[in-house]
Design a protein around this motif. Sequence first.
Motif, PDB file in Angstrom:
ATOM      1  N   HIS A 200       7.782   7.791  -5.930  1.00 15.80           N
ATOM      2  CA  HIS A 200       7.908   8.516  -7.467  1.00 15.80           C
ATOM      3  C   HIS A 200       6.823   7.909  -8.034  1.00 15.80           C
ATOM      4  CE1 HIS A 200       9.462   8.863 -11.385  1.00 15.80           C
ATOM      5  NE2 HIS A 200       9.882  10.094 -11.107  1.00 15.80           N
ATOM      6  N   ALA A 201       6.221   8.908  -8.763  1.00 19.46           N
ATOM      7  CA  ALA A 201       5.023   8.527  -9.670  1.00 19.46           C
ATOM      8  C   ALA A 201       5.077   9.310 -10.909  1.00 19.46           C
ATOM      9  CB  ALA A 201       3.656   8.690  -8.858  1.00 19.46           C
ATOM     10  N   THR A 202       4.714   8.459 -12.032  1.00 19.50           N
ATOM     11  CA  THR A 202       4.246   9.085 -13.197  1.00 19.50           C
ATOM     12  C   THR A 202       2.895   8.984 -13.635  1.00 19.50           C
ATOM     13  OG1 THR A 202       4.967   6.925 -14.467  1.00 19.50           O
ATOM     14  CG2 THR A 202       6.552   8.683 -14.278  1.00 19.50           C
ATOM     15  N   GLY A 203       2.373   9.721 -14.330  1.00 16.35           N
ATOM     16  CA  GLY A 203       1.131   9.713 -14.511  1.00 16.35           C
ATOM     17  C   GLY A 203       0.491  10.222 -16.132  1.00 16.35           C
ATOM     18  N   THR A 204      -0.644   9.979 -16.532  1.00 12.01           N
ATOM     19  CA  THR A 204      -0.961  10.440 -17.774  1.00 12.01           C
ATOM     20  C   THR A 204      -2.552  11.087 -17.298  1.00 12.01           C
ATOM     21  OG1 THR A 204       0.487   8.803 -19.093  1.00 12.01           O
ATOM     22  CG2 THR A 204      -1.720  10.159 -20.051  1.00 12.01           C
TER      23      THR A 204
ATOM     24  N   ASP B 236       6.232  17.037  -5.496  1.00 12.38           N
ATOM     25  CA  ASP B 236       6.774  18.077  -6.452  1.00 12.38           C
ATOM     26  C   ASP B 236       6.448  17.405  -7.654  1.00 12.38           C
ATOM     27  OD1 ASP B 236       7.990  19.896  -4.740  1.00 12.38           O
ATOM     28  OD2 ASP B 236       9.854  19.138  -5.046  1.00 12.38           O
ATOM     29  N   CYS B 237       5.746  18.140  -8.746  1.00 16.37           N
ATOM     30  CA  CYS B 237       5.289  17.553 -10.073  1.00 16.37           C
ATOM     31  C   CYS B 237       5.923  18.580 -11.055  1.00 16.37           C
ATOM     32  CB  CYS B 237       3.744  17.661 -10.185  1.00 16.37           C
ATOM     33  SG  CYS B 237       3.203  16.705 -11.695  1.00 16.37           S
ATOM     34  N   ARG B 238       6.222  17.908 -12.157  1.00 11.70           N
ATOM     35  CA  ARG B 238       6.830  18.506 -13.158  1.00 11.70           C
ATOM     36  C   ARG B 238       6.110  17.853 -14.639  1.00 11.70           C
ATOM     37  NH1 ARG B 238       9.881  22.397 -13.848  1.00 11.70           N
ATOM     38  NH2 ARG B 238      11.071  21.899 -12.035  1.00 11.70           N
ATOM     39  N   LEU B 239       5.650  18.523 -15.452  1.00 13.22           N
ATOM     40  CA  LEU B 239       4.996  18.123 -16.587  1.00 13.22           C
ATOM     41  C   LEU B 239       6.039  17.823 -17.544  1.00 13.22           C
ATOM     42  CD1 LEU B 239       1.963  20.286 -17.256  1.00 13.22           C
ATOM     43  CD2 LEU B 239       2.084  17.971 -16.181  1.00 13.22           C
ATOM     44  N   ILE B 240       6.227  16.462 -18.002  1.00 12.54           N
ATOM     45  CA  ILE B 240       6.974  16.081 -19.140  1.00 12.54           C
ATOM     46  C   ILE B 240       6.500  16.547 -20.490  1.00 12.54           C
ATOM     47  CG2 ILE B 240       7.944  14.107 -20.018  1.00 12.54           C
ATOM     48  CD1 ILE B 240       7.725  12.793 -17.088  1.00 12.54           C
TER      49      ILE B 240
ATOM     50  N   ALA C  80      -1.557  14.688 -21.517  1.00 12.47           N
ATOM     51  CA  ALA C  80      -0.493  15.176 -20.573  1.00 12.47           C
ATOM     52  C   ALA C  80       0.158  14.225 -19.511  1.00 12.47           C
ATOM     53  CB  ALA C  80      -1.126  16.449 -19.825  1.00 12.47           C
ATOM     54  N   ILE C  81       1.529  14.426 -19.413  1.00 14.04           N
ATOM     55  CA  ILE C  81       1.997  13.325 -18.784  1.00 14.04           C
ATOM     56  C   ILE C  81       3.005  14.049 -17.787  1.00 14.04           C
ATOM     57  CG2 ILE C  81       3.681  11.482 -19.029  1.00 14.04           C
ATOM     58  CD1 ILE C  81       2.747  11.120 -21.965  1.00 14.04           C
ATOM     59  N   GLY C  82       3.129  13.525 -16.655  1.00 17.00           N
ATOM     60  CA  GLY C  82       4.051  14.098 -15.679  1.00 17.00           C
ATOM     61  C   GLY C  82       4.722  13.352 -14.863  1.00 17.00           C
ATOM     62  N   GLU C  83       5.783  13.857 -13.955  1.00 11.96           N
ATOM     63  CA  GLU C  83       6.298  12.775 -12.703  1.00 11.96           C
ATOM     64  C   GLU C  83       6.099  13.599 -11.472  1.00 11.96           C
ATOM     65  OE1 GLU C  83      10.312  12.049 -13.297  1.00 11.96           O
ATOM     66  OE2 GLU C  83      11.002  13.875 -13.721  1.00 11.96           O
ATOM     67  N   VAL C  84       6.214  12.819 -10.566  1.00 14.06           N
ATOM     68  CA  VAL C  84       5.723  13.457  -9.037  1.00 14.06           C
ATOM     69  C   VAL C  84       6.667  12.770  -8.292  1.00 14.06           C
ATOM     70  CG1 VAL C  84       4.212  13.931  -7.126  1.00 14.06           C
ATOM     71  CG2 VAL C  84       3.426  13.753  -9.564  1.00 14.06           C
ATOM     72  N   THR C  85       7.480  13.584  -7.536  1.00 15.63           N
ATOM     73  CA  THR C  85       8.311  13.016  -6.482  1.00 15.63           C
ATOM     74  C   THR C  85       8.027  13.504  -5.054  1.00 15.63           C
ATOM     75  OG1 THR C  85      10.264  13.311  -7.916  1.00 15.63           O
ATOM     76  CG2 THR C  85      10.629  12.937  -5.603  1.00 15.63           C
ATOM     77  N   ILE C  86       7.465  12.517  -4.207  1.00 11.19           N
ATOM     78  CA  ILE C  86       6.929  12.823  -2.991  1.00 11.19           C
ATOM     79  C   ILE C  86       8.063  12.677  -1.844  1.00 11.19           C
ATOM     80  CG2 ILE C  86       5.213  11.990  -1.229  1.00 11.19           C
ATOM     81  CD1 ILE C  86       3.565  11.198  -3.559  1.00 11.19           C
TER      82      ILE C  86
END
Length: 133
Positions: free
Chosen positions: A123-127, A95-99, A106-112
């Motif tokens: 849990h991941a964050t990415g740019t 599940d990813c939501r853009l922050i 673009a920055i978002g966080e992902v929960t697996i």
Amino acid sequence: MNAEQLAVFFKQEFPQAEVLIEQAGGGFVRLRKPIDERHLRPGGTVSGPVMMEMADAALYAAILSELGPVALAVTTNLNINFLRKPSADKDIIADCRLIKLGKLLAIGEVTIYSVGNDEPVAHATGTYAIPPK
């Protein structure tokens, strides 16, 4: 792009990804990866690289769901925390939501999760860098 359009894009541009796009819209996406023996590491768990692939693909899909088919958007940073052992016999969900969705970043966080378990496995964050128009 909606989930169906993203699925077509991924199939054309990244056929090796083998992810299913279940939901997309409003800066949120949900991806599923069917897990089999190719995705496991010794000890009977889903490998870290598979979960990292899911985090990266989910971020990319979330960005495309908002901007359209920007094939040259690229990962500039990806941080992941592995929280618990995923089930070897269950698909994984990302599940990813853009922050933040700016003009160039673009920055978002992902929960697996493992399917059927509410406790996250990673849990991941990415740019992502977005190419100028």
